[in-house]
Design a protein around this motif. Sequence first.
Motif, PDB file in Angstrom:
ATOM      1  N   ALA A  17       0.824  -1.212   0.000  1.00 40.54           N
ATOM      2  CA  ALA A  17       0.000   0.000   0.000  1.00 40.54           C
ATOM      3  C   ALA A  17       0.857   1.261   0.000  1.00 40.54           C
ATOM      4  O   ALA A  17       0.364   2.341  -0.303  1.00 40.54           O
ATOM      5  N   ALA A  18       2.127   1.120   0.329  1.00 38.64           N
ATOM      6  CA  ALA A  18       3.041   2.259   0.328  1.00 38.64           C
ATOM      7  C   ALA A  18       3.690   2.476  -1.035  1.00 38.64           C
ATOM      8  O   ALA A  18       4.468   3.409  -1.203  1.00 38.64           O
ATOM      9  N   GLN A  19       3.361   1.643  -2.005  1.00 39.61           N
ATOM     10  CA  GLN A  19       3.953   1.757  -3.335  1.00 39.61           C
ATOM     11  C   GLN A  19       2.951   2.345  -4.316  1.00 39.61           C
ATOM     12  O   GLN A  19       1.835   1.839  -4.440  1.00 39.61           O
ATOM     13  N   PRO A  20       3.294   3.418  -5.011  1.00 44.07           N
ATOM     14  CA  PRO A  20       2.376   3.956  -6.016  1.00 44.07           C
ATOM     15  C   PRO A  20       2.251   3.001  -7.201  1.00 44.07           C
ATOM     16  O   PRO A  20       3.205   2.318  -7.565  1.00 44.07           O
ATOM     17  N   LEU A  21       1.050   2.968  -7.768  1.00 43.18           N
ATOM     18  CA  LEU A  21       0.814   2.114  -8.926  1.00 43.18           C
ATOM     19  C   LEU A  21       0.647   2.902 -10.218  1.00 43.18           C
ATOM     20  O   LEU A  21       0.458   2.324 -11.269  1.00 43.18           O
ATOM     21  N   GLY A  22       0.682   4.233 -10.118  1.00 40.39           N
ATOM     22  CA  GLY A  22       0.607   5.050 -11.319  1.00 40.39           C
ATOM     23  C   GLY A  22      -0.763   5.558 -11.684  1.00 40.39           C
ATOM     24  O   GLY A  22      -0.958   6.069 -12.789  1.00 40.39           O
ATOM     25  N   ALA A  23      -1.735   5.451 -10.777  1.00 43.02           N
ATOM     26  CA  ALA A  23      -3.059   6.027 -11.034  1.00 43.02           C
ATOM     27  C   ALA A  23      -2.923   7.554 -11.066  1.00 43.02           C
ATOM     28  O   ALA A  23      -2.031   8.115 -10.424  1.00 43.02           O
ATOM     29  N   PRO A  24      -3.797   8.242 -11.806  1.00 39.55           N
ATOM     30  CA  PRO A  24      -3.687   9.706 -11.863  1.00 39.55           C
ATOM     31  C   PRO A  24      -3.725  10.364 -10.481  1.00 39.55           C
ATOM     32  O   PRO A  24      -3.011  11.320 -10.228  1.00 39.55           O
ATOM     33  N   LEU A  25      -4.568   9.843  -9.593  1.00 39.11           N
ATOM     34  CA  LEU A  25      -4.663  10.340  -8.219  1.00 39.11           C
ATOM     35  C   LEU A  25      -4.741   9.112  -7.328  1.00 39.11           C
ATOM     36  O   LEU A  25      -5.610   8.254  -7.526  1.00 39.11           O
ATOM     37  N   GLU A  26      -3.830   9.004  -6.366  1.00 46.94           N
ATOM     38  CA  GLU A  26      -3.845   7.818  -5.505  1.00 46.94           C
ATOM     39  C   GLU A  26      -3.217   8.120  -4.156  1.00 46.94           C
ATOM     40  O   GLU A  26      -2.387   9.019  -4.023  1.00 46.94           O
ATOM     41  N   PHE A  27      -3.651   7.352  -3.167  1.00 46.57           N
ATOM     42  CA  PHE A  27      -3.064   7.406  -1.843  1.00 46.57           C
ATOM     43  C   PHE A  27      -2.003   6.323  -1.719  1.00 46.57           C
ATOM     44  O   PHE A  27      -2.179   5.215  -2.232  1.00 46.57           O
ATOM     45  N   VAL A  28      -0.924   6.638  -1.036  1.00 44.36           N
ATOM     46  CA  VAL A  28       0.005   5.630  -0.548  1.00 44.36           C
ATOM     47  C   VAL A  28       0.067   5.841   0.958  1.00 44.36           C
ATOM     48  O   VAL A  28      -0.074   6.961   1.450  1.00 44.36           O
ATOM     49  N   ILE A  29       0.214   4.746   1.684  1.00 47.47           N
ATOM     50  CA  ILE A  29       0.177   4.851   3.141  1.00 47.47           C
ATOM     51  C   ILE A  29       1.354   4.124   3.739  1.00 47.47           C
ATOM     52  O   ILE A  29       1.771   3.080   3.233  1.00 47.47           O
ATOM     53  N   GLY A  42       1.898  10.829  -9.854  1.00 46.19           N
ATOM     54  CA  GLY A  42       3.112  10.313  -9.236  1.00 46.19           C
ATOM     55  C   GLY A  42       3.849  11.265  -8.324  1.00 46.19           C
ATOM     56  O   GLY A  42       4.860  10.905  -7.737  1.00 46.19           O
ATOM     57  N   ARG A  43       3.339  12.501  -8.180  1.00 48.16           N
ATOM     58  CA  ARG A  43       4.009  13.493  -7.336  1.00 48.16           C
ATOM     59  C   ARG A  43       3.121  13.873  -6.160  1.00 48.16           C
ATOM     60  O   ARG A  43       1.893  13.947  -6.310  1.00 48.16           O
ATOM     61  N   PRO A  44       3.711  14.150  -4.987  1.00 50.71           N
ATOM     62  CA  PRO A  44       2.896  14.573  -3.840  1.00 50.71           C
ATOM     63  C   PRO A  44       2.056  15.804  -4.194  1.00 50.71           C
ATOM     64  O   PRO A  44       2.515  16.701  -4.905  1.00 50.71           O
ATOM     65  N   LEU A  45       0.815  15.812  -3.691  1.00 48.57           N
ATOM     66  CA  LEU A  45      -0.123  16.897  -3.987  1.00 48.57           C
ATOM     67  C   LEU A  45      -0.389  17.699  -2.711  1.00 48.57           C
ATOM     68  O   LEU A  45      -1.207  17.314  -1.878  1.00 48.57           O
ATOM     69  N   PRO A  46       0.294  18.837  -2.523  1.00 47.29           N
ATOM     70  CA  PRO A  46       0.071  19.660  -1.334  1.00 47.29           C
ATOM     71  C   PRO A  46      -1.212  20.482  -1.446  1.00 47.29           C
ATOM     72  O   PRO A  46      -1.696  20.771  -2.541  1.00 47.29           O
ATOM     73  N   GLY A  47      -1.773  20.841  -0.283  1.00 49.21           N
ATOM     74  CA  GLY A  47      -2.917  21.747  -0.237  1.00 49.21           C
ATOM     75  C   GLY A  47      -4.230  21.162  -0.711  1.00 49.21           C
ATOM     76  O   GLY A  47      -5.162  21.903  -1.004  1.00 49.21           O
ATOM     77  N   GLN A  48      -4.360  19.850  -0.747  1.00 48.20           N
ATOM     78  CA  GLN A  48      -5.575  19.194  -1.237  1.00 48.20           C
ATOM     79  C   GLN A  48      -6.431  18.719  -0.059  1.00 48.20           C
ATOM     80  O   GLN A  48      -5.909  18.143   0.896  1.00 48.20           O
ATOM     81  N   SER A  49      -7.727  18.937  -0.147  1.00 47.67           N
ATOM     82  CA  SER A  49      -8.640  18.443   0.888  1.00 47.67           C
ATOM     83  C   SER A  49      -8.764  16.931   0.806  1.00 47.67           C
ATOM     84  O   SER A  49      -8.880  16.372  -0.284  1.00 47.67           O
TER      85      SER A  49
END
Length: 108
Positions: A17-29, A42-49
């Motif tokens: 679950a900590a590995q990104p799979l390449g979805a346009p928007l996804e959580f990794v934990i 694939g890049r962290p998204l700051p300032g998002q609700s």
Amino acid sequence: HVKVLACVRRCALAADAAQPLGAPLEFVIEPALRRAVLLHQGRPLPGQSVQVTPAGGERLTLTTDPEGGITLPESARGQVLLSAVLLVAPTATGGTWTSDWATLTLSR
């Protein structure tokens, strides 16, 4: 795009679950289930609700930090749903808006 990791009883997939799979928007934990990072392309998204909804609890709205992360509050116990929606405006007049959605359900 769908990212599914299913565990029954004990989970050996937490590291996955900590590995990104390449979805346009996804959580990794993180494997300890205390912090999640929202990625866009694939890049962290700051300032998002991000909505954090514990089963049987009150929904919280958190905002991702400069690294795109949120720290799950201690009150978010049991089954917890994380969700985020990113709306992207059209680049041309009369263009089409797009929306990317990410959800993650976990038990902690």
